[in-house]
Design a protein around this motif. Structure first.
Motif, PDB file in Angstrom:
ATOM      1  N   TRP A 450       0.750  -1.340  -0.049  1.00 43.72           N
ATOM      2  CA  TRP A 450      -0.004   0.199   0.043  1.00 43.72           C
ATOM      3  C   TRP A 450       0.833   1.222   0.048  1.00 43.72           C
ATOM      4  CZ3 TRP A 450      -1.227   3.426   4.335  1.00 43.72           C
ATOM      5  CH2 TRP A 450      -2.258   4.361   3.894  1.00 43.72           C
ATOM      6  N   ILE A 451       1.954   1.274   0.954  1.00 37.57           N
ATOM      7  CA  ILE A 451       2.856   2.367   0.767  1.00 37.57           C
ATOM      8  C   ILE A 451       3.744   2.254  -0.193  1.00 37.57           C
ATOM      9  CG2 ILE A 451       4.477   3.609   2.250  1.00 37.57           C
ATOM     10  CD1 ILE A 451       1.518   4.183   3.283  1.00 37.57           C
ATOM     11  N   GLY A 452       4.226   1.114  -0.743  1.00 37.38           N
ATOM     12  CA  GLY A 452       4.974   1.025  -1.555  1.00 37.38           C
ATOM     13  C   GLY A 452       6.579   1.329  -1.397  1.00 37.38           C
ATOM     14  N   SER A 453       7.247   2.256  -2.043  1.00 36.12           N
ATOM     15  CA  SER A 453       8.467   2.632  -1.726  1.00 36.12           C
ATOM     16  C   SER A 453       8.514   4.285  -1.185  1.00 36.12           C
ATOM     17  CB  SER A 453       9.527   2.438  -2.927  1.00 36.12           C
ATOM     18  OG  SER A 453       9.013   3.392  -3.885  1.00 36.12           O
ATOM     19  N   THR A 454       7.289   4.619  -1.138  1.00 37.15           N
ATOM     20  CA  THR A 454       7.171   6.084  -0.628  1.00 37.15           C
ATOM     21  C   THR A 454       7.867   6.586   0.727  1.00 37.15           C
ATOM     22  OG1 THR A 454       5.068   6.119  -1.393  1.00 37.15           O
ATOM     23  CG2 THR A 454       5.567   8.216  -0.385  1.00 37.15           C
ATOM     24  N   HIS A 455       7.962   5.673   1.682  1.00 36.44           N
ATOM     25  CA  HIS A 455       8.519   5.781   2.933  1.00 36.44           C
ATOM     26  C   HIS A 455       9.540   4.600   3.155  1.00 36.44           C
ATOM     27  CE1 HIS A 455       5.284   8.728   2.785  1.00 36.44           C
ATOM     28  NE2 HIS A 455       6.241   9.464   3.879  1.00 36.44           N
ATOM     29  N   GLY A 456      10.026   4.011   2.582  1.00 39.26           N
ATOM     30  CA  GLY A 456      10.972   2.989   2.856  1.00 39.26           C
ATOM     31  C   GLY A 456      10.145   1.625   2.913  1.00 39.26           C
ATOM     32  N   GLN A 457      10.739   0.597   3.488  1.00 43.55           N
ATOM     33  CA  GLN A 457       9.990  -0.601   3.387  1.00 43.55           C
ATOM     34  C   GLN A 457       9.573  -0.705   5.033  1.00 43.55           C
ATOM     35  OE1 GLN A 457      10.583  -3.190   0.884  1.00 43.55           O
ATOM     36  NE2 GLN A 457       8.736  -4.102   1.943  1.00 43.55           N
ATOM     37  N   LEU A 458       7.890  -0.847   4.959  1.00 43.58           N
ATOM     38  CA  LEU A 458       7.289  -0.718   6.112  1.00 43.58           C
ATOM     39  C   LEU A 458       6.332  -2.298   6.253  1.00 43.58           C
ATOM     40  CD1 LEU A 458       5.840   2.531   5.989  1.00 43.58           C
ATOM     41  CD2 LEU A 458       7.540   1.709   7.336  1.00 43.58           C
ATOM     42  N   GLY A 459       6.282  -2.853   7.223  1.00 40.74           N
ATOM     43  CA  GLY A 459       5.617  -4.126   7.574  1.00 40.74           C
ATOM     44  C   GLY A 459       4.070  -3.742   7.935  1.00 40.74           C
ATOM     45  N   THR A 460       3.454  -4.661   7.978  1.00 46.40           N
ATOM     46  CA  THR A 460       2.064  -4.251   8.329  1.00 46.40           C
ATOM     47  C   THR A 460       1.578  -5.049   9.715  1.00 46.40           C
ATOM     48  OG1 THR A 460       1.160  -4.214   6.203  1.00 46.40           O
ATOM     49  CG2 THR A 460      -0.544  -4.495   7.735  1.00 46.40           C
ATOM     50  N   ILE A 461       0.949  -4.491  10.551  1.00 41.74           N
ATOM     51  CA  ILE A 461       0.485  -5.094  11.757  1.00 41.74           C
ATOM     52  C   ILE A 461      -1.098  -5.283  11.431  1.00 41.74           C
ATOM     53  CG2 ILE A 461      -0.056  -4.840  14.156  1.00 41.74           C
ATOM     54  CD1 ILE A 461       2.628  -3.452  14.454  1.00 41.74           C
ATOM     55  N   ALA A 462      -1.507  -6.547  11.658  1.00 38.94           N
ATOM     56  CA  ALA A 462      -3.041  -6.647  11.296  1.00 38.94           C
ATOM     57  C   ALA A 462      -3.670  -7.553  12.344  1.00 38.94           C
ATOM     58  CB  ALA A 462      -3.142  -7.282   9.650  1.00 38.94           C
ATOM     59  N   ILE A 463      -4.886  -7.394  12.184  1.00 34.49           N
ATOM     60  CA  ILE A 463      -5.873  -8.348  12.981  1.00 34.49           C
ATOM     61  C   ILE A 463      -6.818  -9.184  11.898  1.00 34.49           C
ATOM     62  CG2 ILE A 463      -7.770  -8.602  14.633  1.00 34.49           C
ATOM     63  CD1 ILE A 463      -6.513  -6.406  16.415  1.00 34.49           C
ATOM     64  N   TYR A 559       0.092  11.658  -2.942  1.00 37.32           N
ATOM     65  CA  TYR A 559       0.606  13.056  -3.426  1.00 37.32           C
ATOM     66  C   TYR A 559       2.143  13.045  -3.104  1.00 37.32           C
ATOM     67  CZ  TYR A 559      -4.338  14.268  -3.302  1.00 37.32           C
ATOM     68  OH  TYR A 559      -5.786  14.007  -3.275  1.00 37.32           O
ATOM     69  N   PRO A 560       3.011  11.876  -3.439  1.00 34.12           N
ATOM     70  CA  PRO A 560       4.377  12.073  -3.286  1.00 34.12           C
ATOM     71  C   PRO A 560       4.881  13.157  -3.683  1.00 34.12           C
ATOM     72  CG  PRO A 560       3.729  10.396  -5.004  1.00 34.12           C
ATOM     73  CD  PRO A 560       2.423  10.725  -4.488  1.00 34.12           C
ATOM     74  N   GLU A 561       4.452  13.595  -4.797  1.00 32.73           N
ATOM     75  CA  GLU A 561       5.146  14.814  -5.641  1.00 32.73           C
ATOM     76  C   GLU A 561       5.166  16.213  -4.638  1.00 32.73           C
ATOM     77  OE1 GLU A 561       0.975  15.062  -6.764  1.00 32.73           O
ATOM     78  OE2 GLU A 561       2.498  13.473  -6.609  1.00 32.73           O
ATOM     79  N   LYS A 562       4.129  16.158  -3.834  1.00 36.95           N
ATOM     80  CA  LYS A 562       3.996  17.178  -3.034  1.00 36.95           C
ATOM     81  C   LYS A 562       5.168  17.059  -1.751  1.00 36.95           C
ATOM     82  CE  LYS A 562      -0.882  18.051  -3.895  1.00 36.95           C
ATOM     83  NZ  LYS A 562      -2.134  18.367  -3.098  1.00 36.95           N
ATOM     84  N   ALA A 563       5.443  16.079  -1.284  1.00 35.19           N
ATOM     85  CA  ALA A 563       6.457  15.933  -0.373  1.00 35.19           C
ATOM     86  C   ALA A 563       6.247  16.976   0.953  1.00 35.19           C
ATOM     87  CB  ALA A 563       7.812  16.014  -0.766  1.00 35.19           C
ATOM     88  N   GLN A 564       4.999  17.409   1.475  1.00 28.57           N
ATOM     89  CA  GLN A 564       4.755  18.074   2.281  1.00 28.57           C
ATOM     90  C   GLN A 564       5.065  17.544   3.742  1.00 28.57           C
ATOM     91  OE1 GLN A 564       1.147  20.600   1.890  1.00 28.57           O
ATOM     92  NE2 GLN A 564       1.232  20.385  -0.374  1.00 28.57           N
ATOM     93  N   PHE A 565       4.751  16.716   3.718  1.00 27.85           N
ATOM     94  CA  PHE A 565       4.433  15.851   5.215  1.00 27.85           C
ATOM     95  C   PHE A 565       5.566  14.730   5.257  1.00 27.85           C
ATOM     96  CE2 PHE A 565       0.378  17.551   4.108  1.00 27.85           C
ATOM     97  CZ  PHE A 565       0.523  18.979   5.191  1.00 27.85           C
ATOM     98  N   PRO A 566       6.886  14.779   5.886  1.00 30.75           N
ATOM     99  CA  PRO A 566       8.029  13.824   5.589  1.00 30.75           C
ATOM    100  C   PRO A 566       7.658  12.908   6.910  1.00 30.75           C
ATOM    101  CG  PRO A 566       8.807  16.071   6.708  1.00 30.75           C
ATOM    102  CD  PRO A 566       7.253  16.321   6.357  1.00 30.75           C
TER     103      PRO A 566
END
Length: 729
Positions: A450-463, A559-566
């Motif tokens: 879902w996040i893809g590579s936008t913010h690095g490799q992220l794992g999911t915590i799910a129920i 909106y990765p092109e905006k990069a407003q919220f790091p």
């Protein structure tokens, strides 16, 4: 008379200690000026899921311990802890943890190799007769014949009985060593203790060598559940498409050619060019350049031109490196008999093998409103695809105890054998909500798309709940940094039900978003004034995703092109020059609904510290509106040591805590008492204490469990501990 006098004196002394008035932390109440600003442990967060000035820091308060006979009594102010030594069955040592088991800030493969791993393999406890004056606890611990990773291990089960005169445990002698099991895992007991069951890890096709009462997988399983190995698929590919197999599996098979003492690529090149005149073999052709599906025929030409001896050797190489076998999991059950008697055995899983990720929980329900008696267990699962390769996820198996059946498909299914979280499931923890009468599991995976590579490799915590299918994933609650190789910095620990519509979900995670950036997002995008108290997560849920954290990450995804919220740059999961703030972990709890969704809710970060990593959380319902909450402190920035996360002999300090702490909270996640440090005791990071009635919580672990005084990962004398909350008085 002397014996009677001493016992009475012991009982009076313990009664005085256990009922002593006391609140708050006890011990030294001086504050640490290096800790984050707080309000003395109120645990009140800022409401936006990111924590705030009221977060609970690590406490300097320490309990005080005295010996009363053979019982160590630790006064905590709001509770008392009793501990007594227990000898493991046949005085054997416990086994050390299996290579690759996932923790919340580290992995056991960080200790160079299997023989370096020096922490106990997970042990499990089950309590029963908790509505009586003499509750009991059954313990499942894997034992070892030696100290090497190659030594034979066995499962074991033993019983402890509560002694009201000492407010601690007595060993009953009711115990067994399970020679047919190389590990024992989750354990459960009926309310009256007449029925005890344990999960037994045994070998590939073990049911053909030992008597079992039933093979539930063969009777009721389907598809992947019944596939213990990939032998048939590998043999079919050897016969039908060996060239494609080698060309597309270089990592496994090409070293047969590159490391062969006499084979030279130049000997095959003239024939290749003559047979395949339209193929461009490049300027520096070699065995390693003949790869990929487009090179199937070229690789087949090379294989067809091997000598008979080399051809046979290649086939053996493929079999040696391609065959995989899954372990079996059995459920062993004793019905109104001593543990030394032979238990009934049922084959309940044939998908557990390869990497030892995850844990194996066992939950038992005596009877529900529909008259159903059932077991459920969670375990990592491995399946073999049509190419013969394996893939990992995790399953929740629900067993109808009334007729020993499974129902894993259809509209009325209970449980699933695959797909808990998005990616490889690093850890899975089973739970049962008695109010809605549903089993579920909390899963941590190593990646999400879902996040893809936008913010690095992220794992999911799910129920994921029991009624879900094996083709769907659970509701995701949070993200943690991870790699695509089942390494995670954080994860989900356990779920504690509140009522039919509410569960508490407990996790460990670093901070991804700076508070100032979250405040700016809330104000600019959501239209919320972050300086005021308010239902931020509910408004974020209306705005976009489930809560503010996920809304923030979703905005950056769309909106990765905006990069407003790091997001905060992550320190590498493998190593680094030194621990830094980006790798500090924190512990949070969220309210999720009865289906596992976190919609409108956020995590309240009850423990975070600006110097140290925290992990190994525990959460147990005290059945009086209060919850025992525990956690551990690990390495700190102020240690001024290299990061050495994994692949280093120094990584033991990521697996062995410096200190353990307990507190009591309420259902709204307010801190009522504590935190206070336990001076001499702790728990295994993957273990779970169990409620024992009357405000008591019990567990068992090694002696001297903290880093400074560590007694080693293998011991034959453990301690059995009981936490006595004074809130019941």
């Amino acid at each position: 008379m002397g014996t009677l006098f001493n016992k009475k004196l012991l009982a009076v002394t313990l009664a005085t200690l256990l009922t002593a008035c006391g609140g708050g932390g006890g011990g030294d109440s001086s504050s640490d000026t290096d800790q984050p600003a707080g309000d003395g442990g109120s645990g009140q967060g800022s409401g936006n899921g990111q924590g705030g000035a009221g977060d609970t820091p690590i406490s300097d308060n320490v309990g005080t311990s005295v010996m009363v006979g053979d019982v160590e009594v630790t006064e905590l102010g709001f509770a008392t802890l009793t501990a007594v030594d227990v000898t493991l069955p046949d005085a054997m040592n416990n086994a050390k943890e299996v290579y690759q088991m996932a923790h919340y800030i580290a992995r056991t493969d960080g200790e160079q190799n299997e023989n370096d791993i020096d922490i106990p393999i997970r042990n499990y406890v089950a309590t029963c007769a908790t509505d009586t004056e003499i509750p009991r606890m059954f313990v499942s611990t894997t034992l070892s014949e030696g100290t090497s990773a190659d030594d034979t291990t066995y499962g074991s089960v033993y019983e402890l009985k509560y002694n009201p005169e000492t407010s601690s445990f007595d060993q009953t002698g009711n115990a067994t060593i399970l020679k047919q099991c190389h590990e024992s895992h989750g354990i459960a007991a009926s309310k009256d203790c007449s029925r005890v069951a344990v999960l037994c890890n045994t070998d590939y096709q073990a049911h053909e060598r030992y008597e079992v009462q039933g093979d539930l997988v063969e009777q009721y399983g389907s598809g992947w559940m019944t596939m213990e190995d990939n032998i048939d698929k590998i043999e079919a590919r050897i016969s039908n498409e060996i060239g494609l197999m080698v060309a597309t599996n270089h990592g496994k098979f090409i070293d047969f050619f590159t490391e062969h003492p006499t084979l030279k690529f130049d000997d095959f090149l003239p024939g290749l060019k003559s047979t395949f005149p339209d193929t461009d073999f490049g300027e520096s052709p070699s065995f390693t350049t003949i790869k990929g599906a487009e090179m199937q025929e070229e690789m087949e030409y090379i294989i067809d031109n091997l000598s008979s001896a080399d051809h046979d050797a290649l086939l053996q190489h493929i079999r040696d490196n391609g065959y995989k076998y899954n372990d079996q999991i059995w459920l062993l059950e004793w019905e109104s008999e001593a543990l030394s008697e032979t238990p009934d055995a049922y084959v309940v899983n044939k998908m557990h093998g390869g990497s030892h990720v995850g844990t194996e929980e066992l939950v038992y329900v005596d009877t529900d409103s529909q008259g159903r008696s059932s077991y459920a267990f969670s375990a990592s699962a491995r399946v073999f695809d049509n190419e013969g390769d394996s893939h990992y996820s995790a399953g929740l198996t629900v067993i109808n105890r009334n007729d020993w059946s499974l129902n894993m498909s259809g509209s009325d299914n209970r449980g699933w054998y695959w797909a808990c979280g998005d990616g490889h499931v690093v850890n899975i923890r089973a739970f049962y909500n008695p109010d809605n009468e549903k089993y579920g599991a909390l899963c941590t995976s190593d990646w999400n798309d879902w996040i893809g590579s936008t913010h690095g490799q992220l794992g999911t915590i799910a129920i994921k709940m029991e009624t879900s299918s094996s083709s769907s994933e659970g509701y995701f609650n949070h993200f943690v940094p991870s790699t695509a190789a089942m390494v995670s910095n954080g994860g989900g620990h356990t779920v504690v039900p509140l009522d039919a519509d509410t569960n508490l979900s407990l996790i460990v995670s670093p901070k991804f978003i700076a508070d100032a950036d979250m405040d700016r997002f809330l104000q600019d995008e959501v239209g919320v004034d972050p300086s005021k108290e308010g239902p931020f997560d509910e408004e974020c849920s209306d705005y976009d995703e489930n809560n503010c954290f996920l809304s923030y990450m979703s905005y950056n995804y769309w909106y990765p092109e905006k990069a407003q919220f790091p997001s905060i740059e992550r320190q590498g999961l493998y190593s680094g020059d030194a621990l830094d703030p980006s790798s500090l972990t924190r512990i949070g709890i969220a309210k999720v609904n009865g289906s596992g969704s976190i919609s409108g809710q956020g995590f309240k970060w009850l423990v975070e510290d600006n110097d140290c990593q925290v992990s190994d959380p525990q959460l147990v319902d005290l059945k009086n509106g209060r919850y025992l909450f525990g956690y551990a402190k690990f390495q700190c920035i102020s240690d001024n040591l290299p990061f050495d996360r994994i692949y280093s002999p120094k990584s033991l300090r990521l697996l062995v805590p410096k200190a353990y702490y307990v507190m009591e909270i309420d259902a709204d996640l307010n801190v009522l008492e504590g935190p206070i440090q336990l001076p001499n005791h702790g728990w295994g990071g993957l273990d779970e204490p169990m409620y024992m009635g009357g405000g008591k919580v019990a567990w068992s672990y090694i002696k001297n469990p903290t880093f400074e005084n560590y007694g080693g990962g293998q011991q034959n004398t453990w301690q059995a501990m009981i936490y006595h909350s004074k809130s019941v008085n």
